[in-house]
Write a protein that holds these residues in place. Structure first.
Motif, PDB file in Angstrom:
ATOM      1  N   ASP A  43      50.597  35.055  35.076  1.00  9.05           N
ATOM      2  CA  ASP A  43      51.265  35.834  34.040  1.00  9.05           C
ATOM      3  C   ASP A  43      52.552  35.156  33.582  1.00  9.05           C
ATOM      4  N   VAL A  44      53.344  34.685  34.542  1.00  6.03           N
ATOM      5  CA  VAL A  44      54.616  34.015  34.203  1.00  6.03           C
ATOM      6  C   VAL A  44      54.351  32.749  33.389  1.00  6.03           C
ATOM      7  N   ALA A  45      53.346  31.977  33.805  1.00  2.20           N
ATOM      8  CA  ALA A  45      53.023  30.745  33.087  1.00  2.20           C
ATOM      9  C   ALA A  45      52.576  31.043  31.655  1.00  2.20           C
ATOM     10  N   MET A  46      51.765  32.066  31.463  1.00  2.00           N
ATOM     11  CA  MET A  46      51.285  32.417  30.134  1.00  2.00           C
ATOM     12  C   MET A  46      52.433  32.933  29.252  1.00  2.00           C
ATOM     13  N   MET A  47      53.356  33.683  29.844  1.00  2.00           N
ATOM     14  CA  MET A  47      54.518  34.156  29.077  1.00  2.00           C
ATOM     15  C   MET A  47      55.390  32.984  28.640  1.00  2.00           C
ATOM     16  N   ALA A  48      55.636  32.049  29.556  1.00  2.00           N
ATOM     17  CA  ALA A  48      56.455  30.884  29.210  1.00  2.00           C
ATOM     18  C   ALA A  48      55.801  30.095  28.078  1.00  2.00           C
TER      19      ALA A  48
ATOM     20  N   LEU B 223      57.225  41.632  32.598  1.00  2.00           N
ATOM     21  CA  LEU B 223      56.744  41.662  33.978  1.00  2.00           C
ATOM     22  C   LEU B 223      56.909  43.046  34.591  1.00  2.00           C
ATOM     23  N   VAL B 224      58.032  43.686  34.286  1.00  2.00           N
ATOM     24  CA  VAL B 224      58.256  45.051  34.790  1.00  2.00           C
ATOM     25  C   VAL B 224      57.209  46.001  34.216  1.00  2.00           C
ATOM     26  N   ALA B 225      56.905  45.846  32.919  1.00  2.00           N
ATOM     27  CA  ALA B 225      55.904  46.705  32.281  1.00  2.00           C
ATOM     28  C   ALA B 225      54.526  46.498  32.907  1.00  2.00           C
ATOM     29  N   LEU B 226      54.175  45.257  33.218  1.00  2.00           N
ATOM     30  CA  LEU B 226      52.881  44.984  33.861  1.00  2.00           C
ATOM     31  C   LEU B 226      52.814  45.616  35.244  1.00  2.00           C
ATOM     32  N   SER B 227      53.950  45.614  35.952  1.00  2.00           N
ATOM     33  CA  SER B 227      53.989  46.255  37.263  1.00  2.00           C
ATOM     34  C   SER B 227      53.938  47.772  37.129  1.00  2.00           C
ATOM     35  N   ALA B 228      54.656  48.297  36.135  1.00  2.00           N
ATOM     36  CA  ALA B 228      54.671  49.745  35.934  1.00  2.00           C
ATOM     37  C   ALA B 228      53.287  50.274  35.572  1.00  2.00           C
ATOM     38  N   GLN B 229      52.504  49.472  34.863  1.00  2.00           N
ATOM     39  CA  GLN B 229      51.144  49.862  34.497  1.00  2.00           C
ATOM     40  C   GLN B 229      50.145  49.585  35.624  1.00  2.00           C
ATOM     41  N   ARG B 230      50.636  49.073  36.755  1.00  2.00           N
ATOM     42  CA  ARG B 230      49.794  48.769  37.922  1.00  2.00           C
ATOM     43  C   ARG B 230      48.608  47.881  37.524  1.00  2.00           C
ATOM     44  N   SER B 231      48.912  46.864  36.736  1.00  2.00           N
ATOM     45  CA  SER B 231      47.856  45.972  36.259  1.00  2.00           C
ATOM     46  C   SER B 231      47.360  45.020  37.330  1.00  2.00           C
ATOM     47  N   ARG B 232      48.044  44.984  38.485  1.00  2.00           N
ATOM     48  CA  ARG B 232      47.590  44.132  39.591  1.00  2.00           C
ATOM     49  C   ARG B 232      47.102  44.980  40.760  1.00  2.00           C
ATOM     50  N   SER B 233      46.804  46.233  40.491  1.00  2.00           N
ATOM     51  CA  SER B 233      46.319  47.128  41.538  1.00  2.00           C
ATOM     52  C   SER B 233      44.972  46.648  42.066  1.00  2.00           C
ATOM     53  N   GLU B 234      44.769  46.820  43.369  1.00  2.00           N
ATOM     54  CA  GLU B 234      43.507  46.418  43.978  1.00  2.00           C
ATOM     55  C   GLU B 234      42.325  47.131  43.336  1.00  2.00           C
ATOM     56  N   ARG B 235      42.535  48.347  42.841  1.00  2.00           N
ATOM     57  CA  ARG B 235      41.439  49.144  42.295  1.00  2.00           C
ATOM     58  C   ARG B 235      40.907  48.596  40.972  1.00  2.00           C
ATOM     59  N   VAL B 236      41.708  47.824  40.257  1.00  2.00           N
ATOM     60  CA  VAL B 236      41.274  47.352  38.941  1.00  2.00           C
ATOM     61  C   VAL B 236      41.033  45.855  38.897  1.00  2.00           C
TER      62      VAL B 236
ATOM     63  N   TYR C 135      42.208  44.959  31.838  1.00  2.00           N
ATOM     64  CA  TYR C 135      42.582  44.475  30.513  1.00  2.00           C
ATOM     65  C   TYR C 135      43.301  45.564  29.714  1.00  2.00           C
ATOM     66  N   ARG C 136      42.841  46.818  29.845  1.00  2.00           N
ATOM     67  CA  ARG C 136      43.492  47.917  29.125  1.00  2.00           C
ATOM     68  C   ARG C 136      44.943  48.060  29.566  1.00  2.00           C
ATOM     69  N   ARG C 137      45.179  47.930  30.851  1.00  2.00           N
ATOM     70  CA  ARG C 137      46.551  48.047  31.359  1.00  2.00           C
ATOM     71  C   ARG C 137      47.417  46.890  30.890  1.00  2.00           C
ATOM     72  N   VAL C 138      46.838  45.712  30.785  1.00  2.00           N
ATOM     73  CA  VAL C 138      47.595  44.560  30.266  1.00  2.00           C
ATOM     74  C   VAL C 138      47.990  44.804  28.817  1.00  2.00           C
ATOM     75  N   VAL C 139      47.065  45.336  28.013  1.00  2.00           N
ATOM     76  CA  VAL C 139      47.365  45.637  26.608  1.00  2.00           C
ATOM     77  C   VAL C 139      48.464  46.686  26.524  1.00  2.00           C
ATOM     78  N   ASN C 140      48.356  47.760  27.309  1.00  2.00           N
ATOM     79  CA  ASN C 140      49.365  48.823  27.287  1.00  2.00           C
ATOM     80  C   ASN C 140      50.744  48.286  27.687  1.00  2.00           C
ATOM     81  N   ALA C 141      50.775  47.447  28.716  1.00  2.00           N
ATOM     82  CA  ALA C 141      52.046  46.885  29.173  1.00  2.00           C
ATOM     83  C   ALA C 141      52.655  45.975  28.116  1.00  2.00           C
TER      84      ALA C 141
ATOM     85  N   ARG D 114      44.091  36.528  32.991  1.00  2.00           N
ATOM     86  CA  ARG D 114      43.411  37.510  33.850  1.00  2.00           C
ATOM     87  C   ARG D 114      41.921  37.199  33.937  1.00  2.00           C
ATOM     88  N   TRP D 115      41.330  36.744  32.824  1.00  2.00           N
ATOM     89  CA  TRP D 115      39.907  36.415  32.823  1.00  2.00           C
ATOM     90  C   TRP D 115      39.645  35.237  33.763  1.00  2.00           C
ATOM     91  N   ILE D 116      40.517  34.248  33.738  1.00  2.00           N
ATOM     92  CA  ILE D 116      40.350  33.078  34.607  1.00  2.00           C
ATOM     93  C   ILE D 116      40.452  33.493  36.080  1.00  2.00           C
TER      94      ILE D 116
END
Length: 500
Positions: A43-48, A87-100, A108-114, A153-155
């Motif tokens: 995520d950090v690399a893609m943002m940079a 990065l905070v928004a991605l964490s707040a949306q729990r986009s790295r949760s084990e469940r997803v 992907y939906r959580r990444v878009v929302n964040a 995320r796809w990779i």
């Protein structure tokens, strides 16, 4: 497997005294820590890359100042601040949760929302602190950043899927329930390792497993229901999966939740709504009564208008880009036996209306006349006629069918409105005459060039499997899902499984 995941603390209210949590959790899953760290780094690399590209494209450099009435900031500094918010928004949306992770489209939906949230917060802060930001910079950064994050995320999903197919990065689970339900869940977990759960034991609430035969996962041991909590406390298990219903109903689920709380495990309930997609299911608690609403499918309206717009744009682009390919294929087909380039056949469309579907001809000119003599050798499912070694297929046609190149002219059918890019398989009118009530629902929307049937096995599917996949699509389709199917179709075509 459609499942409703219930956190233990959501079913434990009013239970016995809390059990002291064991030192499991994420610490018990070192692979999860590594995967999350890898996703964070991606995520950090893609943002940079997003910010550097946007700044270079819009300003031609990396030191363009920002006018501010309070503090002078460069776009590099703004990018660092924005990246932190993102990065905070991605964490707040729990986009790295084990469940997803690596499952379905929720990640992907959580990444878009964040992403939308991060851009919105940045715009508000810029307004409050009177920082004049270039609109062009953000017009470049928003779509580019979203595309790169989803790509990252796809990779990572492909890497995690590969590891899970090798038996790594799996969460151990116990499956419990009635014999038929337990068998179904064990089979799906064994066949779909990408789900991320590995059954290490099962428990039957009634009956026996004597009728199962040898399904391939008989190495999974059976344990008594009374031993489940003991096994959870002893092993680093991540989930107890309840298949179907338990004797005692919701009270039994509640008591199980009380017994499991504090052990760092998930309680997962496998729903019997096996063909209803998650977006159509909505939990609505009313005075303690958990009502699960199932939205009825719609076959018109804004979503279908958007699907039609996508079809026109996508099909138009394909026809334009592949025009030279069409010319080459046409020459090869004509040179093969001197017959016509295209084959037109009547097919059933939406609501049973018929249209002429066009394909590159891959069979002999007299193929339809020869079909009657080959019916005894039919290998197709249900009313379908298929042969793996069909003698009517020409030499050029065999190559075209192997890579589905004969289907390309159907984009014209999509462009003029007879078909959609994604949809159920277009049937022959004779096949429709043999449909039962369930199969007839395939005709509620336009047929597609590709669909779940194309990425799920093509001609290797049984008739019932083909019907199930088509009905699942008809009732649960989405534009995001269409894009996923298109991507999977490319992979399926190159693997050419079930193509004949």
């Amino acid at each position: 497997m459609v499942q409703t995941s219930v956190a233990v603390d959501e079913v434990s209210e009013g239970g016995p005294e809390q059990v002291r949590p064991r030192s499991g959790g994420i610490a018990g899953l070192p692979w999860l820590v590594k995967v999350r760290a890898g996703i964070l780094a991606t995520d950090v690399a893609m943002m940079a890359l997003t910010f550097l590209t946007a700044q270079y494209v819009w300003f031609g450099g990396f030191s363009e100042p920002v006018a501010s009435n309070r503090v002078p900031l460069s776009y590099l500094e703004i990018s660092l601040l924005f990246g932190a918010i993102w990065l905070v928004a991605l964490s707040a949306q729990r986009s790295r949760s084990e469940r997803v992770l690596a499952v379905g489209g929720e990640e992907y939906r959580r990444v878009v929302n964040a992403t939308v949230l991060a851009f919105g917060v940045t715009a508000i802060l810029a307004f409050l602190f009177e920082i004049r930001l270039s609109r062009g910079f953000f017009l470049v950064a928003l779509p580019l950043g979203l595309a790169l994050l989803v790509l990252g995320r796809w990779i990572t999903r492909r890497v995690l899927d590969h590891l899970r197919l090798m038996g790594r990065c799996m969460s151990d689970a116990i499956v419990m329930g009635e014999p038929a339900d337990v068998r179904r869940v064990l089979t799906e977990l064994a066949e779909n390792r990408q789900a991320g759960y590995r059954a290490v034991a099962y428990s039957l609430t009634s009956g026996t497993s004597a009728s199962w035969g040898n399904p391939g996962w008989t190495s999974v041991p059976e344990i008594a229901e009374r031993d489940i909590v003991t096994r959870v406390a002893q092993d680093e298990l991540r989930a107890v999966i309840v298949a179907g219903e338990l004797p005692g109903g919701r009270d039994a689920i509640r008591r199980l939740g009380w017994d499991l709380e504090g052990n760092g495990v998930e309680l997962i309930l496998v729903s019997r709504l096996t063909d209803v997609a998650g977006p159509r299911m909505h939990l609505r608690p009313v005075q303690g009564l958990p009502l699960v609403h199932v939205t009825l499918p719609q076959y018109s309206g804004p979503a279908h208008a958007l699907k039609r717009a996508f079809d026109v744009l996508f099909a138009g682009a394909v026809l334009l880009v592949l025009l030279p390919v069409f010319a080459v294929i046409g020459i090869l087909v004509k040179a093969g036996d001197g017959g016509p380039v295209f084959f037109r056949q009547e097919r059933a469309g939406a609501n049973g209306s018929t249209f002429k579907m066009v394909k590159f001809r891959s069979m002999r000119v007299d193929a339809e006349a020869l079909k009657a003599t080959l019916m005894a050798q039919n290998e197709g499912a249900g009313p379908l006629f298929k042969m793996k070694n069909d003698p009517r297929i020409t030499r050029v046609g065999g190559f075209l069918r192997k890579y589905s190149l004969d289907e390309l002219p159907q984009f014209w059918n999509v462009f003029v409105g007879d078909m959609s890019v994604v949809g159920p398989r277009p049937p022959l009118p004779a096949e429709v005459e043999e449909y039962d009530a369930a199969a007839t629902r395939r005709l509620l929307i336009k047929p597609g060039i590709t669909g779940l049937w194309q990425v799920g096995g093509r001609s290797d599917l049984t008739w019932d499997e083909s019907i199930r996949l088509d009905l699942n699509y008809v009732e649960n389709w989405s534009l995001a899902g269409d894009l996923v199917i298109i991507a999977k179709t490319v992979k399926a075509v190159f693997e050419n499984d079930g193509a004949y």
